[in-house]
Design a protein around this motif. Structure first.
Motif: not given
Lengths: 651, 204
Positions: A125-127, A132-136, A181-184, A603-606
């Motif tokens: 799930r971390l994967n 998702w965070i990369y995309l956003f 954000l990308l760093g996360i 990911a949406i919330a972050v």
């Protein structure tokens, strides 16, 4: 409660169709949009990474073509300076952060569990969250460009030009927050790779039996864990300077230092360069020998050189700062450290050359890409060696020579191996071969276009042409070189288009591949193409680096053999085997998480937190932080029956 | 199968002790967080050795230990409480586990309250000078970590009260505790940098 309530003796068996059908039910993702949004299958996530990274490659490439038209001759005015600044910054940021790193994460995500003989990554799930965070983050950064406020200070974003006083728009705020954000994303991805390496290898796959790609991505991930905080912090401090009046990089007497930016940025920046090439070198180290019909020469040396490059890579950041007036003792140290990196780099080069020299090369398209990488890496390495020398760097810094160097390094060591890797692993991804004839055209167009485009930059740099300037006067002697460069860049782009065309064509009509079309030695080729959701019906056991080549490599008939198709049967729900970090002896049966919406919601919330920070909307930041925390608690909520050892009911 | 790979025999199932994937993940989360504080403190020392007007680094003179030192002891005590809780769950003593975690959460909250007073009595603001920016951002980053750590411990406390853990299944406690011990340990580095190095002569 005693430990025996939580133990089970897993059965050992061979692949059976009935077992495969049961595993399919346990592991497959639900059809439809729900399954698409909640899947944690590493193969699906890996492919999404690769496709998204290629979308960014195209965007970054188009940006480059536009400003290459601008630079094709002196005094052209297709672009004004502000447009040029945004374009070259977006190009660098896109290629370095949104393409080069993520595309390798994509390959590693897809391939790692298959190479390791595992059912999934350690933290599935971390994967999904990392994707998702990369995309956003990518969308966040491109939103700035779309509304006319793209980052405009170069990908390295030097202060004081990036400070509020000199750059008043929201351009740099977008860049700063998007990069954090990308760093996360990069950090959670890196943690996942390291834990997967330590815990998820098939029984018997001791650390001296893992493919070199594993070493490459592991090393890069360890580097990211220690390097990403530097750039995230630098961008956060810059955002504070710009928005709440702190004085970290202040050059107007507040006690800050513009040099602090350069230190923090390059403490990250240089390790990052290795992080986006070492996994690609790993792909070559694993792919090239298949087409030389022999194992890689010097496995241990190459693995250790990979690690050594990365360790040294943390001690060379000042070579990006030779022209900033630092003390000579510092310059000498960092110059020596930079030049020493030639040693582990050369270990790799000689190992690849020796593999070709002593092998029986088969000149397929992937071979051409992998072999040409050696040449391009050597050219980029030599120009890097040159600029590692302080007096030469003083002459060449901020000229097109450095632009030539970075492109030989990043295209030569990232794009060419990636293209080769697509030809090599496409059959595994899709079950179909890419078109070999179109592949030759593709390779030669890219190879000729690349060298036509980027080699002349060495010369324009030696002639003094400065980088990051939107045009140049006539009579400088740079016109013809720039015209050739522009022509080459369009030829190169045509080559990349052929690759994309080949993929689009072959995914529907390519020749059927079978499990192991290249007769390759590693575990990903032991399962079907494309692999089933559970990867392996039974967990393989491994006794060598080349489980599928043991028959022809064995020096003694009684040598211990790997078993790609016989081993542990784990069928009580989603299960994987956890093995110890060095010898890979089984030490736990891991319960793997199923598909979940939690990563997407998180990911949406972050991302909403970062939108709040951008707009200085504190209510949104607080609200999104609460949602993030609540999602985390829900995500991690323990399951009472997690250690259930009784037989589950079968439907 | 060969005798070199032991596939026979029983294995624990699920997230048991330090074989849980989450435990390994937390080790590397701590590594990246430690690096973050490393870069923060690097920034402090880097700016500290630049030229400053006398008395502006640290702004307002050497910071007082009156609140910081007791607060340091409070935070370290909370780590002892967490360690005691960890020790007791391995003896299947859920009550002491809960008491230990509750004490740690309480001490963490006390630390935050004391930090609030420490902040309130500073004669400078975030935007006064480079020192003031460094002071508030470094302690602010640490306070954010304490807030997250208190949240982690409180969550684990709730799970403990709901009876999820016993002497075999306790991985989430160890994972949360690892984070909390890190938050406490890194405070020592922050405390040494901000409060002790000026006493040792690193000041303008």
């Amino acid at each position: 409660m005693t430990i025996s309530d939580y133990t089970r003796a897993p059965s050992v068996g061979t692949e059976q169709p009935e077992l495969a059908a049961r595993l399919q039910k346990i592991w497959e993702t639900a059809p439809g949009i729900g399954g698409w949004l909640s899947t944690v299958d590493h193969k699906e996530i890996g492919l999404r990474y690769i496709v998204t990274a290629f979308a960014f490659l195209i965007l970054g490439g188009v940006e480059a073509l536009v400003f290459r038209l601008q630079l094709s001759w002196s005094d052209r005015h297709l672009l004004n300076p502000e447009q040029y600044d945004q374009l070259f910054t977006m190009h660098g940021m896109t290629m370095i952060f949104l393409y080069a790193g993520p595309v390798l994460s994509g390959f590693s995500n897809y391939l790692w569990p298959l190479l390791l003989g595992a059912r999934d990554m350690a933290l599935p799930r971390l994967n999904a969250l990392s994707y998702w965070i990369y995309l956003f983050a990518g969308i966040f950064l491109y939103a700035a460009f779309a509304i006319g406020f793209g980052p405009n200070d170069g990908w390295f974003n030097y202060v004081p030009l990036a400070a509020r006083a000199y750059n008043g728009g929201p351009n740099i705020d977008f860049y700063a927050l998007g990069m954090i954000l990308l760093g996360i994303s990069t950090t959670v991805g890196a943690v996942n790779f390291v834990v997967t390496f330590m815990r998820m290898r098939a029984p018997g796959m001791s650390i001296n039996r893992v493919p070199i790609l594993i070493w490459g991505t592991l090393t890069a991930s360890m580097a990211n864990i220690f390097a990403i905080p530097a750039v995230s912090l630098a961008f956060f401090l810059l955002w504070m300077d710009r928005n709440v009046g702190t004085h970290f990089f202040d050059t107007a007497g507040g006690g800050g230092s513009a040099m602090l930016w350069q230190h923090l940025f390059w403490m990250f920046g240089h390790p990052w360069v290795y992080a986006i090439v070492l996994p690609a070198m790993g792909m070559v180290s694993d792919g090239l020998p298949v087409f030389c019909r022999r194992p890689l020469v010097g496995y241990s040396a190459v693995a250790l050189a990979t690690v050594a490059t990365m360790v040294l890579g943390f001690g060379v950041w000042v070579h990006h700062m030779f022209a900033t007036g630092l003390p000579n003792i510092s310059l000498s140290f960092f110059s020596a450290a930079s030049i020493i990196i030639a040693v582990p780099s050369a270990v790799g080069v000689f190992a690849w050359l020796a593999t070709i020299w002593t092998g029986r090369p088969v000149f397929t398209t992937p071979f051409l890409f992998f072999a040409s990488f050696i040449l391009l890496f050597t050219i980029g390495g030599v120009s890097g060696f040159m600029t590692g020398s302080v007096p030469v760097d003083w002459q060449l810094t901020d000229t097109y020579f450095v632009v030539a160097h970075i492109h030989y390094v990043l295209i030569g060591i990232n794009v060419f191996p990636v293209a080769g890797a697509i030809y090599f692993w496409f059959p595994k991804f899709t079950g179909r071969m890419l078109d070999e004839r179109l592949g030759r055209w593709n390779f030669w167009t890219m190879f000729v276009g690349f060298n036509l485009g980027f080699f002349p930059m060495h010369i324009s740099g030696l002639l003094g042409m400065p980088r990051r300037v939107y045009t140049y006067a006539e009579g400088m002697g740079w016109d013809w070189l720039n015209l050739i460069t522009t022509l080459g860049s369009f030829v190169f782009a045509a080559g990349v288009l052929m690759l994309i065309w080949n993929v689009l064509k072959s995914v529907r009509s390519g020749a059927i591949a079978g499990d192991n079309p290249w007769d390759a030695p590693t575990l990903e080729w032991a399962t079907s193409s494309p692999p089933p959701p559970y990867n392996f019906v039974v967990i393989p056991t491994v006794q060598s680096r080349h489980p599928l080549w043991e028959d022809r490599l064995a020096s003694r008939p009684d040598e211990a053999r790997s078993h790609p198709h016989a081993g542990l049967v784990l069928e009580h729900g989603r299960e994987a085997i956890g093995t110890d970090p060095l010898d890979a002896q089984p030490d736990i049966i891991l319960k793997m998480p199923g598909d979940s919406y939690a990563p997407l919601v998180f990911a949406i919330a972050v991302t909403a937190i970062f939108i709040g920070l951008l707009l200085l909307a504190w209510w949104l930041v607080a609200l999104a932080a609460v949602v993030t925390a609540a999602t985390t608690v829900g995500w991690l909520w323990p399951e009472r029956n997690l250690g259930e050892t009784r037989e589950p009911a079968r439907d | 199968m060969t005798d070199r790979i032991a596939l026979e025999g029983t294995l624990p199932v699920g997230a048991i002790d330090t074989r849980a994937s989450g435990w390994w993940a937390m080790i590397f989360v701590v590594c990246t967080e430690a690096a973050l504080f490393g870069y923060l403190l690097f920034s402090y020392f880097y700016l500290a050795v630049q030229p400053h007007a006398p008395g502006t680094f640290p702004e307002g003179g050497t910071p007082s230990l009156a609140l910081a030192l007791p607060n340091t002891i409070i935070l370290l005590t909370s780590s002892v409480a967490v360690g005691w809780a960890q020790f007791n769950i391995q003896r299947d003593d859920s009550l002491r586990l809960i008491i230990g975690l509750a004490v740690a959460v309480a001490l963490g909250v006390v630390f935050l309250i004391v930090q609030y007073f420490e902040w309130a009595q500073k004669p400078f603001t975030l935007s006064s000078t480079a020192y003031s920016s460094l002071y508030f951002v470094i302690t602010g980053f640490h306070m954010m970590h304490v807030v997250v750590g208190v949240g982690v411990l409180a969550t684990v406390l709730v799970w403990s009260a709901l009876g999820y853990f016993n002497r075999v299944r306790y991985a989430p406690i160890h994972i949360g505790a690892l984070y909390w011990h890190f938050v406490d340990a890194v405070w020592l580095a922050v405390f040494f940098t901000l409060y002790i190095t000026p006493l040792l002569g690193l000041r303008a």
